[in-house]
Scaffold this active site. Structure first.
Site, PDB file in Angstrom:
ATOM      1  N   TRP A  21      -2.704  18.802  12.518  1.00  0.00           N
ATOM      2  CA  TRP A  21      -2.274  19.629  13.646  1.00  0.00           C
ATOM      3  C   TRP A  21      -3.129  19.297  14.866  1.00  0.00           C
ATOM      4  O   TRP A  21      -4.336  19.118  14.716  1.00  0.00           O
ATOM      5  CB  TRP A  21      -2.384  21.118  13.288  1.00  0.00           C
ATOM      6  CG  TRP A  21      -1.667  21.986  14.263  1.00  0.00           C
ATOM      7  CD1 TRP A  21      -0.583  21.645  15.024  1.00  0.00           C
ATOM      8  CD2 TRP A  21      -1.973  23.335  14.600  1.00  0.00           C
ATOM      9  NE1 TRP A  21      -0.185  22.702  15.800  1.00  0.00           N
ATOM     10  CE2 TRP A  21      -1.019  23.747  15.565  1.00  0.00           C
ATOM     11  CE3 TRP A  21      -2.945  24.235  14.177  1.00  0.00           C
ATOM     12  CZ2 TRP A  21      -1.025  25.030  16.106  1.00  0.00           C
ATOM     13  CZ3 TRP A  21      -2.952  25.520  14.714  1.00  0.00           C
ATOM     14  CH2 TRP A  21      -1.994  25.905  15.668  1.00  0.00           C
ATOM     15  N   TYR A  54       4.335  19.391  14.735  1.00  0.00           N
ATOM     16  CA  TYR A  54       3.088  18.990  15.385  1.00  0.00           C
ATOM     17  C   TYR A  54       3.361  17.937  16.459  1.00  0.00           C
ATOM     18  O   TYR A  54       3.848  16.847  16.164  1.00  0.00           O
ATOM     19  CB  TYR A  54       2.073  18.455  14.357  1.00  0.00           C
ATOM     20  CG  TYR A  54       1.729  19.446  13.247  1.00  0.00           C
ATOM     21  CD1 TYR A  54       1.984  20.808  13.374  1.00  0.00           C
ATOM     22  CD2 TYR A  54       1.138  19.012  12.065  1.00  0.00           C
ATOM     23  CE1 TYR A  54       1.681  21.708  12.358  1.00  0.00           C
ATOM     24  CE2 TYR A  54       0.819  19.907  11.045  1.00  0.00           C
ATOM     25  CZ  TYR A  54       1.111  21.251  11.212  1.00  0.00           C
ATOM     26  OH  TYR A  54       0.800  22.124  10.204  1.00  0.00           O
ATOM     27  N   HIS A 112       8.295  25.206   6.633  1.00  0.00           N
ATOM     28  CA  HIS A 112       7.046  25.546   7.346  1.00  0.00           C
ATOM     29  C   HIS A 112       6.701  27.045   7.287  1.00  0.00           C
ATOM     30  O   HIS A 112       5.553  27.418   7.157  1.00  0.00           O
ATOM     31  CB  HIS A 112       7.149  25.077   8.802  1.00  0.00           C
ATOM     32  CG  HIS A 112       5.846  24.708   9.406  1.00  0.00           C
ATOM     33  ND1 HIS A 112       5.685  23.668  10.278  1.00  0.00           N
ATOM     34  CD2 HIS A 112       4.605  25.239   9.278  1.00  0.00           C
ATOM     35  CE1 HIS A 112       4.425  23.580  10.649  1.00  0.00           C
ATOM     36  NE2 HIS A 112       3.750  24.527  10.068  1.00  0.00           N
ATOM     37  N   SER A 141       5.757  27.117   2.687  1.00  0.00           N
ATOM     38  CA  SER A 141       4.516  27.374   3.410  1.00  0.00           C
ATOM     39  C   SER A 141       4.614  28.753   4.046  1.00  0.00           C
ATOM     40  O   SER A 141       5.699  29.154   4.491  1.00  0.00           O
ATOM     41  CB  SER A 141       4.303  26.294   4.480  1.00  0.00           C
ATOM     42  OG  SER A 141       3.146  26.584   5.228  1.00  0.00           O
ATOM     43  N   PRO A 194      -9.165  25.667   6.911  1.00  0.00           N
ATOM     44  CA  PRO A 194     -10.368  26.075   6.174  1.00  0.00           C
ATOM     45  C   PRO A 194     -11.541  26.407   7.091  1.00  0.00           C
ATOM     46  O   PRO A 194     -12.463  27.103   6.679  1.00  0.00           O
ATOM     47  CB  PRO A 194     -10.671  24.848   5.301  1.00  0.00           C
ATOM     48  CG  PRO A 194      -9.994  23.697   5.961  1.00  0.00           C
ATOM     49  CD  PRO A 194      -8.771  24.268   6.613  1.00  0.00           C
ATOM     50  N   LYS A 236      -8.612  19.561   9.138  1.00  0.00           N
ATOM     51  CA  LYS A 236      -8.269  18.562  10.154  1.00  0.00           C
ATOM     52  C   LYS A 236      -9.558  18.129  10.854  1.00  0.00           C
ATOM     53  O   LYS A 236     -10.363  18.971  11.263  1.00  0.00           O
ATOM     54  CB  LYS A 236      -7.295  19.156  11.172  1.00  0.00           C
ATOM     55  CG  LYS A 236      -6.950  18.230  12.329  1.00  0.00           C
ATOM     56  CD  LYS A 236      -7.753  18.560  13.555  1.00  0.00           C
ATOM     57  CE  LYS A 236      -7.486  17.614  14.705  1.00  0.00           C
ATOM     58  NZ  LYS A 236      -8.336  17.955  15.874  1.00  0.00           N
TER      59      LYS A 236
HETATM   60  N1  LIG Z   1       1.467  25.426   7.245  1.00  0.00           N
HETATM   61  C1  LIG Z   1       0.986  25.944   8.343  1.00  0.00           C
HETATM   62  O1  LIG Z   1       1.555  26.886   8.921  1.00  0.00           O
HETATM   63  C2  LIG Z   1      -0.284  25.389   8.911  1.00  0.00           C
HETATM   64  C3  LIG Z   1      -0.957  26.108   9.932  1.00  0.00           C
HETATM   65  C4  LIG Z   1      -2.137  25.572  10.435  1.00  0.00           C
HETATM   66  C5  LIG Z   1      -2.619  24.366   9.938  1.00  0.00           C
HETATM   67  N2  LIG Z   1      -1.934  23.676   8.963  1.00  0.00           N
HETATM   68  C6  LIG Z   1      -2.427  22.382   8.434  1.00  0.00           C
HETATM   69  O2  LIG Z   1      -3.779  22.547   8.016  1.00  0.00           O
HETATM   70  C7  LIG Z   1      -4.599  21.622   8.720  1.00  0.00           C
HETATM   71  C8  LIG Z   1      -5.987  22.194   8.941  1.00  0.00           C
HETATM   72  O3  LIG Z   1      -5.958  23.384   9.688  1.00  0.00           O
HETATM   73  P1  LIG Z   1      -6.294  23.464  11.263  1.00  0.00           P
HETATM   74  O4  LIG Z   1      -6.090  22.164  11.921  1.00  0.00           O
HETATM   75  O5  LIG Z   1      -5.504  24.627  11.746  1.00  0.00           O
HETATM   76  O6  LIG Z   1      -7.796  23.908  11.352  1.00  0.00           O
HETATM   77  P2  LIG Z   1      -9.188  23.578  10.602  1.00  0.00           P
HETATM   78  O7  LIG Z   1      -9.039  22.428   9.689  1.00  0.00           O
HETATM   79  O8  LIG Z   1      -9.650  24.890  10.081  1.00  0.00           O
HETATM   80  O9  LIG Z   1     -10.121  23.226  11.836  1.00  0.00           O
HETATM   81  C9  LIG Z   1     -10.026  22.054  12.582  1.00  0.00           C
HETATM   82  C10 LIG Z   1     -11.203  22.063  13.556  1.00  0.00           C
HETATM   83  O10 LIG Z   1     -12.417  22.000  12.796  1.00  0.00           O
HETATM   84  C11 LIG Z   1     -13.203  20.900  13.262  1.00  0.00           C
HETATM   85  N3  LIG Z   1     -13.899  20.315  12.090  1.00  0.00           N
HETATM   86  C12 LIG Z   1     -13.378  19.498  11.148  1.00  0.00           C
HETATM   87  N4  LIG Z   1     -14.305  19.172  10.232  1.00  0.00           N
HETATM   88  C13 LIG Z   1     -15.450  19.793  10.610  1.00  0.00           C
HETATM   89  C14 LIG Z   1     -16.759  19.817  10.077  1.00  0.00           C
HETATM   90  N5  LIG Z   1     -17.084  19.155   8.955  1.00  0.00           N
HETATM   91  N6  LIG Z   1     -17.713  20.535  10.734  1.00  0.00           N
HETATM   92  C15 LIG Z   1     -17.394  21.226  11.857  1.00  0.00           C
HETATM   93  N7  LIG Z   1     -16.163  21.227  12.415  1.00  0.00           N
HETATM   94  C16 LIG Z   1     -15.188  20.517  11.797  1.00  0.00           C
HETATM   95  C17 LIG Z   1     -12.224  19.926  13.889  1.00  0.00           C
HETATM   96  O11 LIG Z   1     -12.872  19.151  14.866  1.00  0.00           O
HETATM   97  P3  LIG Z   1     -12.451  17.636  15.275  1.00  0.00           P
HETATM   98  O12 LIG Z   1     -10.951  17.549  15.152  1.00  0.00           O
HETATM   99  O13 LIG Z   1     -12.953  17.496  16.640  1.00  0.00           O
HETATM  100  O14 LIG Z   1     -13.132  16.697  14.303  1.00  0.00           O
HETATM  101  C18 LIG Z   1     -11.208  20.875  14.493  1.00  0.00           C
HETATM  102  O15 LIG Z   1     -11.655  21.366  15.733  1.00  0.00           O
HETATM  103  C19 LIG Z   1      -3.796  21.366  10.001  1.00  0.00           C
HETATM  104  O16 LIG Z   1      -4.267  20.239  10.702  1.00  0.00           O
HETATM  105  C20 LIG Z   1      -2.412  21.265   9.457  1.00  0.00           C
HETATM  106  O17 LIG Z   1      -2.196  19.996   8.864  1.00  0.00           O
HETATM  107  C21 LIG Z   1      -0.783  24.191   8.444  1.00  0.00           C
END
Ligand SMILES: NC(=O)c1ccc[n+]([C@@H]2O[C@H](COP(=O)([O-])OP(=O)(O)OC[C@H]3O[C@@H](n4cnc5c(N)ncnc54)[C@H](OP(=O)(O)O)[C@@H]3O)[C@@H](O)[C@H]2O)c1
Length: 278
Positions: A21, A54, A112, A141, A194, A236
């Site tokens: 995302w 996305y 979704h 989802s 997460p 992500k």
């Molecule tokens: N089914 C659904 O409705 C739904 C909804 C939301 C998300 N998703 C899926 O789940 C994935 C993950 O969720 P998300 O993108 O919402 O949020 P997330 O994974 O909770 O957070 C992403 C953020 O955390 C940062 N990050 C990543 N690894 C890190 C680490 N080791 N230490 C510190 N910060 C870190 C990233 O920075 P950088 O990018 O700058 O590295 C980014 O800003 C999405 O990308 C998508 O594929 C699905």
């Protein structure tokens, strides 16, 4: 260690993957995003989660470049938007995703979130797509337990292999009923956000646990989500350092003391709460 989860209907997926995302939104970031996903694959995070939503298909195009030449290593997950999820709409959306991803088959195709079209229609389309070999497996989802239970009763329901939901230290409601219910049926829970999309604030207890393992609080948050046998976490990360940290989180073994400290700082809800979404 990253290990494979085997669900019913024979789906196999690593318990730690890569989210997309906010990828594909900006041409200037394309190369970095592709590099981040490739590094993740190199480090054993062999599942990429994306969606037609996305960047309006842009994230799927990033995925296409990241998996070029190594398609067979990767579990590719994509999602149909609820407003497209009629029978005909799902078939058409899948064709568009296949074209953007430049693959012949999507490994796991999800609805979704629950929307205006009856889930029955979407499941019927998923069944057709599986028969045609355009998707390998399907799931849902943002379905709470009651919605998932209803879907399970429909034709095609028993072949649902995953429910992708919000799950992190601050959002523990799914631990009460949804995760155990899915575990008892061999359905994977895919834990999204997460890190609460980067807004997560660790606090003292998590920092202490992290210090005991010489890792970051984010790595502890990820290791904690991975402690269930049927959970696949999909953080992500566009920054390479984050990708490396996330891959290493799969090596962390949290102790009873760690888990107790975490429970005190992030107590699970004492009563059932509706599924939260982001
Ligand atoms: N089914 C659904 O409705 C739904 C909804 C939301 C998300 N998703 C899926 O789940 C994935 C993950 O969720 P998300 O993108 O919402 O949020 P997330 O994974 O909770 O957070 C992403 C953020 O955390 C940062 N990050 C990543 N690894 C890190 C680490 N080791 N230490 C510190 N910060 C870190 C990233 O920075 P950088 O990018 O700058 O590295 C980014 O800003 C999405 O990308 C998508 O594929 C699905």
């Amino acid at each position: 260690m990253v290990y494979d989860i085997r669900t019913r209907s024979g789906a196999v997926m690593p318990n730690l993957g890569l989210g997309t995302w906010r990828m594909g939104e900006n041409e200037a970031a394309h190369r970095e995003e592709v590099a981040a996903l490739k590094l993740g694959l190199d480090l054993g995070l062999r599942l990429i989660d994306t969606a037609e939503m996305y960047a309006d298909g842009g994230a799927e195009r990033v995925v296409a470049d990241a998996i070029e030449g190594r398609r067979e290593e990767v579990v590719v997950v994509s999602k149909v938007l609820p407003h497209n999820a009629s029978h005909a709409g799902t078939l058409a959306a899948c064709e568009r995703s296949l074209a953007r991803l430049r693959v012949e088959r999507i490994d796991l195709y999800l609805l979704h979130w629950p929307g205006e079209h009856p889930v029955e229609e979407t499941l019927r389309a998923f069944t057709t797509l599986a028969e045609q070999g355009k998707i390998r497996h399907y799931g849902l989802s943002n379905f709470d337990l009651d919605e998932l239970t209803r879907a399970e009763q429909l034709p095609g329901g028993p072949r649902i292999v995953a429910d992708q939901v919000l799950y992190n230290l601050e959002r523990r409601g799914v631990e009460r009923r949804l995760i155990p219910w899915c575990a008892s049926r061999n359905i994977a829970i895919m834990a999204y956000s997460p890190f609460e999309q980067g807004r997560f604030r660790p606090g003292g207890a998590l920092r202490r646990v992290a210090a005991r393992h010489d890792v970051s609080p984010a790595q502890v948050a990820l290791a904690w989500a991975l402690r269930h046998d049927n959970v696949v976490a999909i953080p992500k990360a566009a920054r390479l350092a984050h990708v490396r940290d996330n891959a290493k989180a799969a090596e962390i073994v949290l102790t009873e003391e760690d888990l107790a400290d975490i429970d005190r700082a992030f107590p699970p809800p004492r009563r059932d709460v509706p599924l939260e979404t982001l």
